[in-house]
Design a protein around this motif. Structure first.
Motif, PDB file in Angstrom:
ATOM      1  N   GLY A 196      17.166  65.114 -64.512  1.00  0.00           N
ATOM      2  CA  GLY A 196      17.747  65.466 -63.229  1.00  0.00           C
ATOM      3  C   GLY A 196      18.943  64.644 -62.808  1.00  0.00           C
ATOM      4  N   ASP A 197      19.515  63.872 -63.741  1.00  0.00           N
ATOM      5  CA  ASP A 197      20.623  62.969 -63.400  1.00  0.00           C
ATOM      6  C   ASP A 197      21.946  63.538 -63.885  1.00  0.00           C
ATOM      7  N   ASP A 198      22.968  63.399 -63.059  1.00  0.00           N
ATOM      8  CA  ASP A 198      24.301  63.846 -63.459  1.00  0.00           C
ATOM      9  C   ASP A 198      25.100  62.756 -64.156  1.00  0.00           C
ATOM     10  N   GLY A 199      24.445  61.662 -64.487  1.00  0.00           N
ATOM     11  CA  GLY A 199      25.101  60.518 -65.118  1.00  0.00           C
ATOM     12  C   GLY A 199      25.276  59.345 -64.183  1.00  0.00           C
ATOM     13  N   SER A 200      25.145  59.568 -62.892  1.00  0.00           N
ATOM     14  CA  SER A 200      25.369  58.490 -61.927  1.00  0.00           C
ATOM     15  C   SER A 200      24.244  57.463 -61.960  1.00  0.00           C
ATOM     16  N   LEU A 201      22.979  57.919 -62.134  1.00  0.00           N
ATOM     17  CA  LEU A 201      21.861  56.979 -62.177  1.00  0.00           C
ATOM     18  C   LEU A 201      21.942  56.115 -63.430  1.00  0.00           C
ATOM     19  N   PHE A 202      22.259  56.723 -64.561  1.00  0.00           N
ATOM     20  CA  PHE A 202      22.397  55.962 -65.806  1.00  0.00           C
ATOM     21  C   PHE A 202      23.440  54.864 -65.652  1.00  0.00           C
ATOM     22  N   GLN A 203      24.557  55.173 -65.040  1.00  0.00           N
ATOM     23  CA  GLN A 203      25.610  54.183 -64.844  1.00  0.00           C
ATOM     24  C   GLN A 203      25.188  53.137 -63.832  1.00  0.00           C
ATOM     25  N   GLU A 204      24.512  53.565 -62.763  1.00  0.00           N
ATOM     26  CA  GLU A 204      24.080  52.612 -61.735  1.00  0.00           C
ATOM     27  C   GLU A 204      23.057  51.632 -62.289  1.00  0.00           C
ATOM     28  N   LEU A 205      22.166  52.124 -63.153  1.00  0.00           N
ATOM     29  CA  LEU A 205      21.185  51.231 -63.765  1.00  0.00           C
ATOM     30  C   LEU A 205      21.870  50.210 -64.669  1.00  0.00           C
ATOM     31  N   GLN A 206      22.851  50.631 -65.423  1.00  0.00           N
ATOM     32  CA  GLN A 206      23.591  49.685 -66.255  1.00  0.00           C
ATOM     33  C   GLN A 206      24.295  48.633 -65.403  1.00  0.00           C
ATOM     34  N   ASP A 207      24.934  49.079 -64.328  1.00  0.00           N
ATOM     35  CA  ASP A 207      25.620  48.132 -63.439  1.00  0.00           C
ATOM     36  C   ASP A 207      24.643  47.130 -62.845  1.00  0.00           C
ATOM     37  N   TYR A 208      23.429  47.609 -62.546  1.00  0.00           N
ATOM     38  CA  TYR A 208      22.427  46.725 -61.950  1.00  0.00           C
ATOM     39  C   TYR A 208      21.844  45.761 -62.979  1.00  0.00           C
ATOM     40  N   PHE A 209      21.429  46.272 -64.135  1.00  0.00           N
ATOM     41  CA  PHE A 209      20.721  45.442 -65.107  1.00  0.00           C
ATOM     42  C   PHE A 209      21.589  44.353 -65.719  1.00  0.00           C
ATOM     43  N   PHE A 210      22.816  44.665 -66.009  1.00  0.00           N
ATOM     44  CA  PHE A 210      23.619  43.705 -66.752  1.00  0.00           C
ATOM     45  C   PHE A 210      24.357  42.735 -65.843  1.00  0.00           C
ATOM     46  N   GLN A 211      23.668  42.317 -64.780  1.00  0.00           N
ATOM     47  CA  GLN A 211      24.153  41.225 -63.948  1.00  0.00           C
ATOM     48  C   GLN A 211      23.792  39.902 -64.617  1.00  0.00           C
ATOM     49  N   GLU A 212      24.588  38.915 -64.378  1.00  0.00           N
ATOM     50  CA  GLU A 212      24.390  37.612 -65.016  1.00  0.00           C
ATOM     51  C   GLU A 212      23.012  37.034 -64.721  1.00  0.00           C
ATOM     52  N   LYS A 213      22.460  37.293 -63.548  1.00  0.00           N
ATOM     53  CA  LYS A 213      21.176  36.683 -63.179  1.00  0.00           C
ATOM     54  C   LYS A 213      20.003  37.233 -63.987  1.00  0.00           C
ATOM     55  N   PHE A 214      20.200  38.323 -64.738  1.00  0.00           N
ATOM     56  CA  PHE A 214      19.139  38.871 -65.562  1.00  0.00           C
ATOM     57  C   PHE A 214      19.356  38.596 -67.050  1.00  0.00           C
ATOM     58  N   LEU A 215      20.352  37.789 -67.374  1.00  0.00           N
ATOM     59  CA  LEU A 215      20.720  37.569 -68.772  1.00  0.00           C
ATOM     60  C   LEU A 215      20.368  36.158 -69.230  1.00  0.00           C
ATOM     61  N   TYR A 216      19.774  36.066 -70.411  1.00  0.00           N
ATOM     62  CA  TYR A 216      19.563  34.775 -71.068  1.00  0.00           C
ATOM     63  C   TYR A 216      20.541  34.676 -72.227  1.00  0.00           C
ATOM     64  N   HIS A 217      21.314  33.612 -72.277  1.00  0.00           N
ATOM     65  CA  HIS A 217      22.278  33.394 -73.349  1.00  0.00           C
ATOM     66  C   HIS A 217      21.758  32.296 -74.272  1.00  0.00           C
ATOM     67  N   HIS A 218      21.648  32.613 -75.553  1.00  0.00           N
ATOM     68  CA  HIS A 218      21.193  31.605 -76.516  1.00  0.00           C
ATOM     69  C   HIS A 218      22.353  31.155 -77.372  1.00  0.00           C
ATOM     70  N   ASP A 219      22.684  29.887 -77.278  1.00  0.00           N
ATOM     71  CA  ASP A 219      23.713  29.277 -78.111  1.00  0.00           C
ATOM     72  C   ASP A 219      23.010  28.656 -79.315  1.00  0.00           C
ATOM     73  N   TRP A 220      23.271  29.207 -80.482  1.00  0.00           N
ATOM     74  CA  TRP A 220      22.467  28.936 -81.663  1.00  0.00           C
ATOM     75  C   TRP A 220      22.692  27.541 -82.253  1.00  0.00           C
ATOM     76  N   LYS A 221      21.602  26.990 -82.772  1.00  0.00           N
ATOM     77  CA  LYS A 221      21.622  25.859 -83.683  1.00  0.00           C
ATOM     78  C   LYS A 221      20.789  26.240 -84.900  1.00  0.00           C
TER      79      LYS A 221
END
Length: 305
Positions: free
Chosen positions: A227-252
């Motif tokens: 039932g989505d015209d593409g707006s929900l898919f884009q809104e979810l991406q904009d919401y999820f990929f905020q810095e506060k939900f991301l863990y960055h691993h700098d490898w050793k």
């Protein structure tokens, strides 16, 4: 052995030694993975047999028939024809693994999957029957490189009510699209991915075997939400990929990161080819639920199509 919380939805296991661990230790890590979704174990020994044994005790290895790409020097190893007998393996012999690297053999073949180029947000769970766990270990040339994870469970917990109302009870049609994946791969991998093109349906809201709820949103596949015209898919991406939900691993070298592939996504930071040609990761996919094929956590969310 204990753990500490890292920023942005990951935890780190402390007091663990991959060369000397018990079933109790591996059970502890498995339960931690199911509850926390992203588990970091730093600077372990890089013996591939010890690593395979750890993953095997957490959950059945799913990509056992792909543990063949190369040894640490880029020499092609033979492919397993049946699930390896890890406990009776001749320790004097190199235990094959699946490499993620741009390193080539002398005749110009890539020795690893997704060797060069961009590899955007993705997870291993490309459909209800796929393995729901992935492990990566840094082997060589990893210093200064980064892999990032997005934790949908913490994102769901903070999701605004208005957005959640649009997600609740909705499913998405996903279509495997290898063209959205790495823009450089060898011909063998390209043909393998072409043969695996398929479509599947998944509820957006999911619950893993540990009772943790999150969102399955596979942005590296074609996705059409009910039932989505593409707006929900884009809104979810904009919401999820905020810095506060991301863990960055700098490898050793020796670092291991385990992640739940139902409720997290990951991507690598883009580097120049020369970096990826030296960088070597050991990749194992596994079934963290240990319930066989298909996974029960997916079976209860399966559509009969």
């Amino acid at each position: 052995m204990h753990f500490k919380r890292l920023d942005y939805g990951a935890v780190e296991v402390l007091g663990f030694d991959i060369t000397n661990f018990t079933q109790e230790d591996s059970n502890y890590i498995r339960e931690l993975l199911l509850k926390e979704l992203i588990v970091v174990i730093r600077e372990q020994d890089t013996n591939t047999l010890n690593y395979a044994r750890l993953i095997h005790e957490i959950g059945d290895i799913a990509n056992w028939n792909q543990l063949k790409n190369s040894d640490f020097d880029g020499n092609i190893c033979s492919m397993f024809t049946e699930y390896p007998d890890i406990y009776n393996w001749d320790k004097s012999k190199f235990f094959p693994f699946q490499a993620v690297t741009g390193k080539k053999t002398k005749d110009g073949q890539f020795t690893g999957i997704f060797p060069l180029g961009k590899l955007d947000w993705h997870c291993n769970l490309n459909g209800p029957d796929r393995a729901d766990g992935v492990a990566l270990q840094g082997i060589k040339g990893v210093e200064g490189t980064r892999t990032s994870w997005m934790n949908t469970a913490i994102a769901l917990a903070e999701m605004p009510d208005e957005l959640y109302a649009r997600v609740k009870g909705k499913y998405a049609n996903f279509r495997y699209n290898f063209l959205k994946w790495s823009d450089v791969m060898d011909e063998r991998q390209r043909q393998y991915m072409l043969k695996n093109q398929h479509e599947y349906k998944m509820w957006l809201e999911q619950e893993n075997a540990g009772g943790v709820k999150g969102i399955y949103l596979y942005t590296n596949n074609d996705c059409e939400i009910e039932g989505d015209d593409g707006s929900l898919f884009q809104e979810l991406q904009d919401y999820f990929f905020q810095e506060k939900f991301l863990y960055h691993h700098d490898w050793k070298v020796g670092d291991i990161v385990l992640s739940d592939q139902l409720l997290t996504l990951h991507k690598r930071r883009q580097e120049v080819d020369q970096i990826f040609e030296q960088r070597l990761l050991n990749r194992i996919t596994f079934r963290v639920s240990n319930t066989g094929d298909p996974l029960y956590i997916m079976e209860k969310n399966r559509f009969d199509v």
